[in-house]
Design a protein around this motif. Structure first.
Motif, mmCIF file in Angstrom:
data_model
loop_
_atom_site.group_PDB
_atom_site.id
_atom_site.type_symbol
_atom_site.label_atom_id
_atom_site.label_comp_id
_atom_site.label_asym_id
_atom_site.label_seq_id
_atom_site.Cartn_x
_atom_site.Cartn_y
_atom_site.Cartn_z
ATOM 1 N N PRO A 106 0.778 -1.235 0.000
ATOM 2 C CA PRO A 106 0.000 0.000 0.000
ATOM 3 C C PRO A 106 0.811 1.287 0.000
ATOM 4 N N GLN A 107 2.126 1.201 0.035
ATOM 5 C CA GLN A 107 2.925 2.404 0.165
ATOM 6 C C GLN A 107 3.398 2.906 -1.203
ATOM 7 N N GLY A 108 4.463 3.710 -1.188
ATOM 8 C CA GLY A 108 4.938 4.344 -2.406
ATOM 9 C C GLY A 108 5.833 3.455 -3.247
ATOM 10 N N LEU A 109 6.531 4.079 -4.190
ATOM 11 C CA LEU A 109 7.328 3.342 -5.170
ATOM 12 C C LEU A 109 8.439 2.537 -4.516
ATOM 13 N N GLY A 110 9.221 3.165 -3.631
ATOM 14 C CA GLY A 110 10.339 2.450 -3.020
ATOM 15 C C GLY A 110 9.893 1.241 -2.226
ATOM 16 N N ASP A 111 8.855 1.426 -1.410
ATOM 17 C CA ASP A 111 8.343 0.306 -0.614
ATOM 18 C C ASP A 111 7.756 -0.785 -1.501
ATOM 19 N N SER A 112 7.146 -0.397 -2.605
ATOM 20 C CA SER A 112 6.583 -1.399 -3.517
ATOM 21 C C SER A 112 7.673 -2.171 -4.239
ATOM 22 N N GLY A 122 2.323 4.798 -9.322
ATOM 23 C CA GLY A 122 3.634 4.241 -9.644
ATOM 24 C C GLY A 122 3.716 2.745 -9.405
ATOM 25 N N PRO A 123 3.361 2.275 -8.221
ATOM 26 C CA PRO A 123 3.345 0.827 -7.984
ATOM 27 C C PRO A 123 2.389 0.084 -8.907
ATOM 28 N N ARG A 124 1.306 0.719 -9.287
ATOM 29 C CA ARG A 124 0.364 0.091 -10.231
ATOM 30 C C ARG A 124 1.075 -0.193 -11.552
ATOM 31 N N LEU A 125 1.844 0.780 -12.037
ATOM 32 C CA LEU A 125 2.582 0.585 -13.286
ATOM 33 C C LEU A 125 3.664 -0.481 -13.112
ATOM 34 N N LEU A 126 4.326 -0.480 -11.978
ATOM 35 C CA LEU A 126 5.389 -1.460 -11.706
ATOM 36 C C LEU A 126 4.850 -2.882 -11.778
ATOM 37 N N PHE A 127 3.837 -3.198 -10.992
ATOM 38 C CA PHE A 127 3.348 -4.573 -10.933
ATOM 39 C C PHE A 127 2.600 -4.963 -12.211
ATOM 40 N N SER A 128 2.001 -4.000 -12.904
ATOM 41 C CA SER A 128 1.346 -4.298 -14.185
ATOM 42 C C SER A 128 2.361 -4.726 -15.238
ATOM 43 N N GLY A 129 3.613 -4.342 -15.039
ATOM 44 C CA GLY A 129 4.664 -4.717 -15.978
ATOM 45 C C GLY A 129 5.285 -6.072 -15.693
ATOM 46 N N LEU A 130 4.703 -6.821 -14.749
ATOM 47 C CA LEU A 130 5.237 -8.151 -14.391
ATOM 48 C C LEU A 130 4.176 -9.223 -14.612
ATOM 49 N N ASN A 190 14.522 -3.861 4.560
ATOM 50 C CA ASN A 190 13.091 -4.099 4.343
ATOM 51 C C ASN A 190 12.818 -5.265 3.396
ATOM 52 N N ILE A 191 13.667 -5.469 2.395
ATOM 53 C CA ILE A 191 13.477 -6.607 1.486
ATOM 54 C C ILE A 191 13.529 -7.919 2.264
ATOM 55 N N LEU A 192 14.499 -8.029 3.158
ATOM 56 C CA LEU A 192 14.610 -9.249 3.954
ATOM 57 C C LEU A 192 13.452 -9.369 4.938
ATOM 58 N N ARG A 193 12.975 -8.240 5.448
ATOM 59 C CA ARG A 193 11.794 -8.263 6.309
ATOM 60 C C ARG A 193 10.582 -8.803 5.540
ATOM 61 N N THR A 224 15.604 8.921 8.451
ATOM 62 C CA THR A 224 15.164 7.545 8.198
ATOM 63 C C THR A 224 16.340 6.579 8.286
ATOM 64 N N PRO A 225 16.093 5.365 8.754
ATOM 65 C CA PRO A 225 17.179 4.387 8.927
ATOM 66 C C PRO A 225 17.662 3.833 7.597
ATOM 67 N N VAL A 226 18.877 3.315 7.585
ATOM 68 C CA VAL A 226 19.459 2.790 6.354
ATOM 69 C C VAL A 226 18.747 1.525 5.897
ATOM 70 N N GLU A 227 18.033 0.848 6.793
ATOM 71 C CA GLU A 227 17.271 -0.345 6.397
ATOM 72 C C GLU A 227 16.184 -0.011 5.385
ATOM 73 N N PHE A 228 15.849 1.279 5.251
ATOM 74 C CA PHE A 228 14.847 1.732 4.289
ATOM 75 C C PHE A 228 15.483 2.148 2.960
#
Length: 350
Positions: A8-14, A41-49, A136-139, A276-280
């Protein structure tokens, strides 16, 4: 099996959520996977997969507000019967937990952001996973592992193949001086004058400099461009930006979706972190989340806070990330991450 991934978040989180989809598909090749997003943005990202994602369900929470979000949720929430759902990190808002529950998956996986209370809605999930002290990817991959599926923890972002241009890179540095601006999150931005000075130094070093612009930073880019007319400006659709970034020697950015996009496109990235932490930050062998300050990160996804916790007026960005230090770190990244440079790519100077 049918799975639902809620991002549900923005491009980076998606982008950080794409390994969930890849891991599920790898574990069960004939699985059907739908993805819920709330931003274009995330809509376009996942629609391309299409090889990974069956449907992208768009709930326009940020674009059209809570009413449109709720109506869209009602229209979609019972259209499928899912075996499991996965709410990607970070997603601490109660609305996201409620929306995930509304889709009615038999098993529902999310992170434990806090102790369970009536109001935070964490009790709507069947399995809560502790938030690990790593990227976050590993999370996100922890959610897949909690469901009993094997995960490859060397996995990184997944983007449409057409979003990357492989081959030698131009002697160009992309600079993205903006970030998402709603809710006070512009606090993540390195000072505008610092980006201007960095651009001027890189031009003297013999690099082309291109300012990456978009709706959230057009004013900033316009002001920097007026003071550094030799710098070019690039603005385009998300896939066009990704392709451009993949051709650059490196990208310098705030903690933003563009930093993740550059890393996903295969470029070297220096992301400047303060609150913001480097984990992001961006993920990968060519990505550096640079945070030299001694102040602890004050942003907390559970609180959605945008204030400076210790009240030093964001010294983590303004004082502890001077231009000299960022310039040296970028040159070091370029030296140790050298890739072939396209001929005749250096801008001519008089």
């Amino acid at each position: 099996m049918e799975f639902l991934v809620v991002s549900p978040q923005g491009l980076g989180d998606s982008l950080e959520a794409t390994p969930i989809v890849a891991a599920l598909k790898r574990a069960i090749p004939d699985a059907s996977i739908d993805v819920v997003v709330t931003r274009p943005g995330p809509r376009l990202l996942f629609s391309g997969l299409p090889n990974l994602v069956r449907n992208v369900i768009y709930l326009p929470y940020w674009e059209k507000g809570a009413v449109a979000f709720t109506l869209s949720l009602i229209a979609h929430c019972r259209s499928r019967h899912y075996d499991a759902s996965f709410l990607s990190y970070p997603a601490a808002r109660g609305e996201y937990h409620f929306a995930t529950r509304a889709f009615g998956a038999r098993r529902r996986y999310a992170h434990r952001y806090d102790r369970i209370t009536i109001t935070n809605l964490l009790w709507l999930h069947t399995t809560l996973v502790e938030v690990g002290q790593y990227h976050n990817i590993l999370r996100n991959l922890d959610l897949v592992a909690a469901a009993g599926f094997p995960v490859d923890r060397s996995t990184t972002y997944v983007v449409p193949p057409s979003w990357r241009i492989d081959g030698p890179q131009r002697r160009c540095i992309a600079i993205h001086p903006g970030s998402i601006a709603h809710g006070g999150l512009e606090m993540k931005r390195w000072p505008e004058d610092n980006f201007r000075e960095l651009a001027q130094r890189l031009l003297k070093d013999g690099y082309e400099v291109t300012l990456i612009s978009g709706p959230a930073e057009r004013d900033i880019v316009s002001r920097i461009s007026a003071q550094v007319p030799e710098a070019r400006v690039f603005e385009g659709a998300l896939d066009e930006v990704a392709r451009f970034l993949s051709t650059c020697s490196a990208t310098v950015s705030n903690d933003s979706g563009i930093a993740h996009l550059a890393a996903a496109a295969g470029a070297a990235v220096l992301a400047l972190h303060g609150p913001t932490p480097v984990e992001f930050g961006p993920y990968g062998k060519r990505a550096v989340a640079f945070r030299p300050t001694l102040f602890p990160p004050c942003f907390d996804v559970r609180r959605l806070n945008v204030g400076c916790a210790l009240d030093p007026n964001f010294a983590c960005l303004k004082r502890d990330l001077p231009v000299d230090l960022v310039h040296r770190r970028l040159l070091d990244l370029l030296q140790h991450d050298a890739k072939p440079i396209r001929p005749n790519s250096v801008m001519e100077t008089s």
